[in-house]
Design a protein around this motif. Sequence first.
Motif, PDB file in Angstrom:
ATOM      1  N   MET A 176      -7.454   0.156   5.468  1.00 46.17           N
ATOM      2  CA  MET A 176      -6.406  -0.289   4.545  1.00 46.17           C
ATOM      3  C   MET A 176      -5.208   0.641   4.660  1.00 46.17           C
ATOM      4  SD  MET A 176      -6.575  -0.639   0.406  1.00 46.17           S
ATOM      5  CE  MET A 176      -5.082  -0.989  -0.530  1.00 46.17           C
ATOM      6  N   LEU A 177      -4.029   0.055   4.869  1.00 40.98           N
ATOM      7  CA  LEU A 177      -2.812   0.849   5.024  1.00 40.98           C
ATOM      8  C   LEU A 177      -2.212   1.163   3.652  1.00 40.98           C
ATOM      9  CD1 LEU A 177      -1.057  -0.852   8.067  1.00 40.98           C
ATOM     10  CD2 LEU A 177      -2.463   1.209   8.043  1.00 40.98           C
ATOM     11  N   THR A 178      -1.992   2.454   3.403  1.00 41.29           N
ATOM     12  CA  THR A 178      -1.330   2.873   2.169  1.00 41.29           C
ATOM     13  C   THR A 178       0.177   2.918   2.349  1.00 41.29           C
ATOM     14  OG1 THR A 178      -3.251   4.170   1.518  1.00 41.29           O
ATOM     15  CG2 THR A 178      -1.172   4.735   0.472  1.00 41.29           C
ATOM     16  N   ILE A 179       0.604   3.267   3.544  1.00 39.44           N
ATOM     17  CA  ILE A 179       2.037   3.297   3.880  1.00 39.44           C
ATOM     18  C   ILE A 179       2.239   2.488   5.149  1.00 39.44           C
ATOM     19  CG2 ILE A 179       3.979   4.774   4.562  1.00 39.44           C
ATOM     20  CD1 ILE A 179       2.601   7.050   3.010  1.00 39.44           C
ATOM     21  N   GLU A 180       3.259   1.646   5.144  1.00 38.11           N
ATOM     22  CA  GLU A 180       3.559   0.839   6.321  1.00 38.11           C
ATOM     23  C   GLU A 180       5.070   0.673   6.447  1.00 38.11           C
ATOM     24  OE1 GLU A 180       2.162  -3.329   8.456  1.00 38.11           O
ATOM     25  OE2 GLU A 180       1.812  -3.045   6.302  1.00 38.11           O
ATOM     26  N   THR A 181       5.584   0.936   7.642  1.00 35.87           N
ATOM     27  CA  THR A 181       7.012   0.733   7.897  1.00 35.87           C
ATOM     28  C   THR A 181       7.195  -0.363   8.935  1.00 35.87           C
ATOM     29  OG1 THR A 181       7.289   2.292   9.739  1.00 35.87           O
ATOM     30  CG2 THR A 181       7.338   3.210   7.506  1.00 35.87           C
ATOM     31  N   ARG A 182       8.320  -1.074   8.815  1.00 32.46           N
ATOM     32  CA  ARG A 182       8.620  -2.179   9.724  1.00 32.46           C
ATOM     33  C   ARG A 182      10.056  -2.044  10.208  1.00 32.46           C
ATOM     34  NH1 ARG A 182       6.531  -3.596   5.134  1.00 32.46           N
ATOM     35  NH2 ARG A 182       8.556  -4.304   4.340  1.00 32.46           N
ATOM     36  N   ALA A 183      10.210  -1.563  11.443  1.00 35.82           N
ATOM     37  CA  ALA A 183      11.542  -1.387  12.055  1.00 35.82           C
ATOM     38  C   ALA A 183      12.473  -0.623  11.118  1.00 35.82           C
ATOM     39  CB  ALA A 183      12.132  -2.747  12.424  1.00 35.82           C
ATOM     40  N   LEU A 184      11.950   0.403  10.481  1.00 30.98           N
ATOM     41  CA  LEU A 184      12.718   1.189   9.505  1.00 30.98           C
ATOM     42  C   LEU A 184      13.876   1.895  10.199  1.00 30.98           C
ATOM     43  CD1 LEU A 184      12.599   1.980   6.466  1.00 30.98           C
ATOM     44  CD2 LEU A 184      11.335   4.035   7.187  1.00 30.98           C
ATOM     45  N   THR A 185      15.081   1.692   9.672  1.00 30.59           N
ATOM     46  CA  THR A 185      16.289   2.212  10.318  1.00 30.59           C
ATOM     47  C   THR A 185      17.246   2.763   9.266  1.00 30.59           C
ATOM     48  OG1 THR A 185      16.100   0.572  12.096  1.00 30.59           O
ATOM     49  CG2 THR A 185      18.257   1.603  11.780  1.00 30.59           C
ATOM     50  N   ARG A 186      17.868   3.903   9.604  1.00 30.27           N
ATOM     51  CA  ARG A 186      18.898   4.467   8.731  1.00 30.27           C
ATOM     52  C   ARG A 186      20.029   5.028   9.579  1.00 30.27           C
ATOM     53  NH1 ARG A 186      20.996   4.969   3.372  1.00 30.27           N
ATOM     54  NH2 ARG A 186      22.694   6.446   3.710  1.00 30.27           N
TER      55      ARG A 186
END
Length: 314
Positions: free
Chosen positions: A1-11
Amino acid sequence: MLTIETRALTRRFNGFTAVDGLSFGVEEGEIFGLLGPNGAGKTTTLRLLSCLISPTSGGATVGGLDVLKDQSAIRKSIGILTESPSLYERLTAVENLEFFARAYGMSDRGAISQRIREVLEFFQLWERRQDKVATFSKGMKQKLALARALVHKPPILLLDEPTSGLDPEASKLIRDMVGRLGNLESRTIILSTHRLEDAEKLCRRVMIIDRGVSRVMGTVDDLRRKMGAVPRIEITLASASPAYAGALKRVEGVEGVEAAGGGLRLSVATKDTDGTAPRVIATLIGAGAAVREARIALPSLEEAYLSLIKEAGQ
């Protein structure tokens, strides 16, 4: 189970891309290492996940909450340690923790007092609880900053360079405590660091980022395999002879032999340490060598890190 997940996170900042399309997941109860040189985008990634700044594009969830829609709830549910401790030095350790406990929404005085004692005892600061923080050493301040991040019992911790600037003894103490935290209450931790020793000893998986881009992600052993490094059998002898190295080169599974210390130390490269080590020791004894010590040496994470960063053009 994923607690943290990012999707193409960009800044992006004024045309500069600090984080460029990061996609990764952290499992519940995992200590996940975020590695990279200074300026790689590690701190920006943590600031995005803690909702201190918003992404330019892409997204992420933290504890099932969306960083774009649930920012207030995420801030309450995480603990974060920034590069600077951000403590009130004119206040005592207890006064600092009382202030932050209330800032995190805790209101029951009894529960606050009990929790403060728990975290101060865990970090070995209880005896100094009434001392002003200005009198603390840097290592003590770092421990108190970790206590502050934990005072409201968050299930997720984001740690930015927790051992930065500390001496070796203080660094080991903080590292050991972070390791213990990862085993409590299935706590999920992202550890951002450029200190490879921290990641190698604490993290099951790591991701190397450079210039905001993910270069490689996997277990520490995955990184070693990707760099193509070969494990070695390190042997210390009581006496030296050129014949010993020559005999080892003919042993099945041996890919190379290097001698050092006037021939008293031999380093044997092999992909199959379990199968080759007994043959190596038997060959040396058969050749008349007195073996003082033999151990398996795996390629370090530092070697893998430098190799991969070099491949990425750093």
